[in-house]
Design a protein around this motif. Structure first.
Motif, PDB file in Angstrom:
ATOM      1  N   LEU A 164       0.802  -1.222   0.000  1.00 24.93           N
ATOM      2  CA  LEU A 164       0.000   0.000   0.000  1.00 24.93           C
ATOM      3  C   LEU A 164       0.838   1.276   0.000  1.00 24.93           C
ATOM      4  O   LEU A 164       0.274   2.370  -0.094  1.00 24.93           O
ATOM      5  N   ILE A 165       2.172   1.178   0.139  1.00 24.99           N
ATOM      6  CA  ILE A 165       2.976   2.403   0.166  1.00 24.99           C
ATOM      7  C   ILE A 165       3.028   3.007  -1.225  1.00 24.99           C
ATOM      8  O   ILE A 165       2.768   2.348  -2.233  1.00 24.99           O
ATOM      9  N   SER A 166       3.346   4.301  -1.310  1.00 22.28           N
ATOM     10  CA  SER A 166       3.255   5.038  -2.571  1.00 22.28           C
ATOM     11  C   SER A 166       4.247   4.549  -3.612  1.00 22.28           C
ATOM     12  O   SER A 166       3.974   4.587  -4.813  1.00 22.28           O
ATOM     13  N   ALA A 167       5.429   4.123  -3.170  1.00 21.80           N
ATOM     14  CA  ALA A 167       6.465   3.624  -4.089  1.00 21.80           C
ATOM     15  C   ALA A 167       7.521   2.923  -3.256  1.00 21.80           C
ATOM     16  O   ALA A 167       7.562   3.040  -2.019  1.00 21.80           O
ATOM     17  N   ALA A 168       8.374   2.172  -3.913  1.00 19.02           N
ATOM     18  CA  ALA A 168       9.469   1.508  -3.184  1.00 19.02           C
ATOM     19  C   ALA A 168      10.317   2.566  -2.480  1.00 19.02           C
ATOM     20  O   ALA A 168      10.523   3.674  -2.995  1.00 19.02           O
ATOM     21  N   TRP A 169      10.788   2.209  -1.289  1.00 21.02           N
ATOM     22  CA  TRP A 169      11.612   3.146  -0.492  1.00 21.02           C
ATOM     23  C   TRP A 169      13.063   2.715  -0.595  1.00 21.02           C
ATOM     24  O   TRP A 169      13.447   1.651  -0.104  1.00 21.02           O
ATOM     25  N   THR A 170      13.887   3.509  -1.256  1.00 23.23           N
ATOM     26  CA  THR A 170      15.327   3.230  -1.393  1.00 23.23           C
ATOM     27  C   THR A 170      16.075   4.429  -0.814  1.00 23.23           C
ATOM     28  O   THR A 170      16.509   5.322  -1.556  1.00 23.23           O
ATOM     29  N   PRO A 171      16.213   4.478   0.484  1.00 20.26           N
ATOM     30  CA  PRO A 171      16.667   5.696   1.156  1.00 20.26           C
ATOM     31  C   PRO A 171      18.177   5.908   1.095  1.00 20.26           C
ATOM     32  O   PRO A 171      18.963   4.965   0.962  1.00 20.26           O
TER      33      PRO A 171
END
Length: 725
Positions: A601-608
């Motif tokens: 459900l998150i807006s996009a993959a998180w690649t911090p």
């Protein structure tokens, strides 16, 4: 007359040192302490802080003195001077031995040192033979002559008096005597050690290492004050020891003696207990390649010559280690969170035992009772909201008001707060009440409740939890006193293993009734009261390497460097409806969250990048909703759009703007020489650029696109690259 209020008690000491039986008379006929006499007393160690008021007392014939009821003060000062002079003599003797052993020392230097030693011996003899007054018994005189340095003495090193020079129990003094006798051709066997009394060594260390100040090994490690002054220590406790407490019902009633006795009896005794958990802690170290100390350590301090094991160095290092262990335990007693160790892997100091705040957290959030295997709750917290500098006084008053009056008005209740909050509280009261005539600065009690003390808890800067309980309810516990510094030593080939094992804990004798349901709690049967949260969301605790974040202890977690890029697949112990924040704490081998499964459900993959955060909330079906993201540059000052010479006045961290055209930064206005500035990229189409030319000395040209940064230090008119990422 300052700290030497009773000068008359010093008269026998001073007269004996001066060799007089009466004071010199001045021009006015009054007694005086002559200039020559003052100079002579200074050679024995008396300073102006003593001599000035003493001279005044002599001139007044001690008219203001009340007698010699404090003669023990003179005795103490006399012993202090004697000890100081004896130490100077020991230093001089050691220096003389070093001079005689040195090939470069000349006869004049040795003769001068001999003369210095002789003068010191005379001082010791003079001080030793002084009359030592005692109360009511008259003055006694010790006529014993000063003893020469006597290596035949089998009890004291060289015959020198004082506990620090004792041979028994002090292997370093035994070795010193054996070494000195060896120079005279007398060989004696010294027992090899298997363990050392390091608490005694630490006391004697200053007397043992007689070396020049500029050559002394220094760690500058300061010992933290012990919290045992707030939470007393008790010894002799094993794990699972039972601390019994009792809850009493209502007993009294109106006189009803006309009734049958059994019909009007009332009251109950309900016994409860706290099961004390003791945590096993250890210290383990191995000294390797000690031979290298001959190259890296000051040569003449190497007392062992070519021996592989350098005992003098190890003794010094372990004394410093004991200090470090003390500091770690003090921090752990407040901030510790116990984690079971991994086999064959060194653990962290803060994970060796639960500290005070973790103890309270478990009583609030629930823990497994070892007696019945059920989750129990003992403290119902007050809903006070966030405590700030602006509302701290109101929060202290509100929380204290909620405590039952039987405790609040007892005179034994105390409010324990992180030490930094005491400063907040004083500033709050000064702002609100400083103009009142009855205002007292620095009050260490709750203003509206003078009977409730305010006690600062040290080393608690990360915490926001405050709690109330009776003084003496919380204790530090240990199994055997002094175990932590009872080092075990074992030589193995050319290495030396050192270790210690001990048990420690911090616990309360009475916390509260053990409820199995939170909803049943009403706060009436508890002895510790606190606010609802401890660590603020802006404080991050470290996660585990190569593992999903665990928010059981706190809702904000910062990741650590992993063995490879780690994909987060779940957030352990996340509660439904509670926001959690994950921060990336490493550039290399960091973390990522893919838009799949629990995170679909998150807006996009998180690649911090390092410093970026994501805030999530768990849904009832186990999936996480994204509440927001930030980058490391979020919240910093932003350069104006299209600015080629932005100002860096007033801050050190900036972000570039959303430019409307190609923008090359050619200078940073208002920079301060020597300051390092960090510039984060925040642009997209027209990201700011910095060329490796002009005012900038870089490793290469830089394009400040989103997610990048560069650190620059100002030197003269130039900006030199420090780091980029």
């Amino acid at each position: 007359m300052g700290k030497f209020a009773n000068m008359k008690s010093f008269v026998p000491v001073v007269m004996s040192l001066l060799g007089i039986s009466a004071w010199t008379k001045g021009e006015t006929g009054k007694n005086v302490l002559a200039a020559d006499d003052i100079a002579k007393l200074k050679t024995f160690g008396f300073d102006d802080a003593f001599l000035t008021p003493f001279a005044e007392a002599v001139e007044n014939d001690f008219a203001d003195e009340q007698g010699a009821e404090e003669t023990n003060m003179a005795s103490a000062v006399l012993k202090g001077l004697l000890g100081k002079t004896a130490n100077q003599l020991a230093v001089a003797n050691s220096q003389l031995e070093a001079l005689r052993a040195s090939e470069g020392a000349n006869a004049e230097t040795i003769a001068a040192k001999d003369a210095e030693i002789q003068a010191l011996k005379e001082k010791v003899q003079a001080l030793s033979s002084l009359p030592e007054p005692d109360k009511g018994a008259g003055a006694g005189v010790n006529h014993a002559a000063a003893t020469a340095f006597n290596l035949e003495d089998e009890h004291q090193l060289g015959g020198m008096q004082g506990e620090m020079y004792a041979l028994e129990g002090r292997p370093y003094n035994q070795r010193a005597r054996a070494a000195l006798l060896a120079r005279q051709g007398i060989l004696m066997q010294v027992r090899a050690e298997s363990s050392i009394d390091y608490s005694r060594l630490k006391e004697d260390l200053g007397a043992f290492y007689r070396i020049r100040w500029q050559d002394r090994l220094q760690s500058f490690l300061m010992k933290l004050p012990s919290i045992e002054s707030i939470f007393p220590v008790e010894s002799g406790y094993q794990d699972l020891a039972v601390l019994v407490n009792i809850w009493l019902g209502e007993f009294s009633q109106s006189d009803n003696t006309s009734s049958d006795f059994d019909n009007v009896t009332k009251g109950e005794y309900e016994f409860d207990n706290e099961t004390l958990r003791m945590f096993s802690v250890m210290f383990a170290h191995k000294f390797r390649n000690l031979k290298e100390l001959e190259k890296s350590w000051i040569g003449y301090l190497n007392q062992e010559g070519s021996q592989v094991i350098k005992w003098s160095f190890i003794e010094f290092i372990l004394a410093e280690t004991a200090k470090k262990l003390h500091n770690e335990r003090e921090l752990r007693r407040i901030n510790g969170v116990r984690k079971d160790p991994n086999l064959n892997t060194p653990g962290k100091a803060m994970e060796a035992a639960d500290g005070l705040y973790e103890f309270i957290r478990k009583k609030v959030d629930g823990y497994i009772d070892i007696n019945n295997g059920k989750t129990v709750y003992q403290i119902k917290p007050f809903e006070l909201g966030e405590i700030t500098e602006a509302n701290i006084g109101a929060k202290f008053f509100e929380g204290t008001s909620l405590i039952p009056a039987v405790y609040r008005d007892s005179g034994q209740l105390a409010l324990y707060v992180p030490s930094y909050m005491v400063v907040w509280y004083h500033k709050y009261n000064e702002l609100h009440y400083g103009t009142n005539q009855d205002y007292k600065a620095g009050m260490m009690y709750v203003k509206e409740y003078p009977g409730v003390k305010l006690i600062p808890v040290p080393n608690a800067d990360n915490h926001q939890r405050i709690f109330w309980t009776m003084e003496g309810n919380i204790h530090c516990f240990e199994h055997v006193a002094g175990e932590m510094t009872n080092f075990n030593i074992e030589q193995q080939d050319w290495t030396l293993k050192v270790w210690a094992n001990w048990k420690e804990s911090i616990w309360a004798r009475a916390v509260g009734y053990k409820y199995t349901k939170k909803d049943d709690m009403d706060g009436s049967r508890q002895m510790i009261f606190c606010n609802e949260y401890d660590l603020p969301s802006t404080t991050f605790i470290e996660g585990e390497k190569d593992a999903n974040p665990d928010v059981a202890l706190h809702t904000s977690v910062v990741t650590v460097a992993n063995t490879s890029l780690f994909t987060i697949t779940d957030i352990e112990n996340a509660e439904v409806g509670v926001a959690v924040t994950i921060k990336c704490g490493s550039t290399n081998y960091g973390v990522q969250i893919l838009q799949a499964d629990n995170f679909s459900l998150i807006s996009a993959a998180w690649t911090p990048a390092k410093g970026d955060t994501i805030t999530l909330m768990k849904r009832s079906d186990g999936k996480f909703i994204e509440l927001g993201r930030t980058t490391a540059a979020t919240g910093v000052l932003q350069f104006a759009n299209d600015d080629a010479t932005p100002s860096v006045s007033g801050a050190t961290v900036f972000a570039t703007g959303e430019n409307t055209a190609a923008t090359a930064i050619t200078n940073l206005d208002d920079a301060t020489e020597g300051v390092t500035y960090t510039i984060h990229g925040a642009g997209s189409t027209y990201a700011s650029t910095i060329a490796n030319s002009g005012n900038f000395v870089l490793t290469a040209a830089m394009t400040l696109s989103a997610g990048t940064y560069i650190k620059l230090v100002a030197v003269g008119t130039k900006f030199y690259e420090v780091e980029r990422g």
